[in-house]
Write a protein that holds these residues in place. Structure first.
Motif, PDB file in Angstrom:
ATOM      1  N   TRP A   6       0.849  -1.180   0.000  1.00 15.53           N
ATOM      2  CA  TRP A   6       0.000   0.000   0.000  1.00 15.53           C
ATOM      3  C   TRP A   6       0.888   1.234   0.000  1.00 15.53           C
ATOM      4  O   TRP A   6       1.929   1.272   0.669  1.00 15.53           O
ATOM      5  N   SER A   7       0.457   2.274  -0.717  1.00 15.33           N
ATOM      6  CA  SER A   7       1.163   3.542  -0.681  1.00 15.33           C
ATOM      7  C   SER A   7       0.229   4.629  -1.188  1.00 15.33           C
ATOM      8  O   SER A   7      -0.316   4.518  -2.291  1.00 15.33           O
ATOM      9  N   GLY A   8      -0.004   5.642  -0.370  1.00 13.94           N
ATOM     10  CA  GLY A   8      -0.759   6.814  -0.771  1.00 13.94           C
ATOM     11  C   GLY A   8      -2.154   6.554  -1.302  1.00 13.94           C
ATOM     12  O   GLY A   8      -2.593   7.215  -2.228  1.00 13.94           O
ATOM     13  N   GLY A   9      -2.850   5.596  -0.750  1.00 16.85           N
ATOM     14  CA  GLY A   9      -4.204   5.304  -1.202  1.00 16.85           C
ATOM     15  C   GLY A   9      -4.281   4.243  -2.282  1.00 16.85           C
ATOM     16  O   GLY A   9      -5.373   3.832  -2.677  1.00 16.85           O
ATOM     17  N   ASP A  10      -3.149   3.802  -2.801  1.00 11.66           N
ATOM     18  CA  ASP A  10      -3.119   2.738  -3.797  1.00 11.66           C
ATOM     19  C   ASP A  10      -2.799   1.413  -3.122  1.00 11.66           C
ATOM     20  O   ASP A  10      -1.955   1.346  -2.223  1.00 11.66           O
ATOM     21  N   ILE A  11      -3.451   0.357  -3.579  1.00 10.53           N
ATOM     22  CA  ILE A  11      -3.124  -1.005  -3.181  1.00 10.53           C
ATOM     23  C   ILE A  11      -2.432  -1.641  -4.378  1.00 10.53           C
ATOM     24  O   ILE A  11      -2.911  -1.514  -5.516  1.00 10.53           O
ATOM     25  N   ARG A  25      -2.307  -2.216  -9.818  1.00  6.05           N
ATOM     26  CA  ARG A  25      -2.669  -1.154  -8.881  1.00  6.05           C
ATOM     27  C   ARG A  25      -4.188  -1.146  -8.763  1.00  6.05           C
ATOM     28  O   ARG A  25      -4.901  -1.184  -9.774  1.00  6.05           O
ATOM     29  N   LEU A  26      -4.683  -1.110  -7.525  1.00  2.00           N
ATOM     30  CA  LEU A  26      -6.118  -1.052  -7.254  1.00  2.00           C
ATOM     31  C   LEU A  26      -6.382   0.133  -6.334  1.00  2.00           C
ATOM     32  O   LEU A  26      -5.471   0.630  -5.661  1.00  2.00           O
ATOM     33  N   ASN A  27      -7.648   0.553  -6.263  1.00  2.00           N
ATOM     34  CA  ASN A  27      -7.977   1.593  -5.299  1.00  2.00           C
ATOM     35  C   ASN A  27      -8.216   0.963  -3.925  1.00  2.00           C
ATOM     36  O   ASN A  27      -8.145  -0.256  -3.781  1.00  2.00           O
ATOM     37  N   GLU A  28      -8.501   1.798  -2.918  1.00  6.80           N
ATOM     38  CA  GLU A  28      -8.666   1.298  -1.547  1.00  6.80           C
ATOM     39  C   GLU A  28      -9.854   0.359  -1.386  1.00  6.80           C
ATOM     40  O   GLU A  28      -9.931  -0.378  -0.414  1.00  6.80           O
ATOM     41  N   THR A  34      -5.565  -2.063 -12.456  1.00  6.02           N
ATOM     42  CA  THR A  34      -4.810  -1.677 -13.639  1.00  6.02           C
ATOM     43  C   THR A  34      -3.455  -2.359 -13.581  1.00  6.02           C
ATOM     44  O   THR A  34      -2.718  -2.197 -12.596  1.00  6.02           O
ATOM     45  N   ARG A  35      -3.128  -3.125 -14.625  1.00  2.00           N
ATOM     46  CA  ARG A  35      -1.798  -3.748 -14.671  1.00  2.00           C
ATOM     47  C   ARG A  35      -0.786  -2.660 -14.979  1.00  2.00           C
ATOM     48  O   ARG A  35      -0.894  -1.966 -15.988  1.00  2.00           O
TER      49      ARG A  35
END
Length: 177
Positions: A6-11, A25-28, A34-35
């Protein structure tokens, strides 16, 4: 999945596919996948990364490097090389196998061949070997975690289903060696 961060709201999650590993990358809410990185090669079914301040630090064990990516998958650089012993490289068949951060932002790597844990800056300056874990055998997962105060490293010993503690020996960079 082989790793999550996790970093800055991204999973971020790393998964194994038919042609190597990919990081998504996924949202919270774990939606909008998104690959962002594809074609990573790993050894022994392992591919690990750590995220910090919007940067992914991938233990590219088939390359003997740590490769850095931004949140969109753009490669920002890399560091490391094949080496032996406690020097500024990675010692084993395919290393490093694992990466993590301490509270101060230093990056730690773990090698499965030698079970050496090394400390680095995020720009790849080698700060020294901080310890090793005797008794862990073979080309195995060597997942590590560092305590908040930075005085101990814990390593998984999957062969025995236990967690091992590695007291950290000071490095010259710490001004204590």
């Amino acid at each position: 999945a082989t790793a999550v961060g996790w970093s800055g709201g991204d999973i971020f999650v790393c998964v194994q596919g038919q042609t190597g590993y990919a990081i998504y990358r996924l949202n919270e809410n774990l939606a909008d996948a998104t690959r962002i990185v594809k074609g990573l090669r790993g050894c022994c079914g392992q591919m690990h990364f750590a995220a910090r301040d919007g940067v992914l630090y991938v233990a590219a064990n088939a390359l003997f490097k740590v490769v850095k990516y931004d949140r969109d998958g753009k490669e920002l650089g890399s560091f490391g090389q094949r080496a032996t012993g406690e020097g500024a490289g990675f010692d084993g068949c395919c290393e490093p196998k694992n990466v993590c951060f301490d509270a101060a932002g230093s990056l730690y790597t773990a090698d499965s061949g030698s079970r050496i844990v090394r400390k680095w800056t995020t720009d790849g300056k080698y700060l020294g070997a901080v310890g090793s874990c005797e008794g862990v055998r073979g080309c195995v997962r060597v997942t590590i975690a560092v305590t908040k105060d930075g005085n101990k490293v814990y390593m998984l010993d999957t062969g025995r289903n236990i967690i091992r503690m590695i007291p950290i020996k000071p490095t010259k960079a710490d001004g204590k060696a």
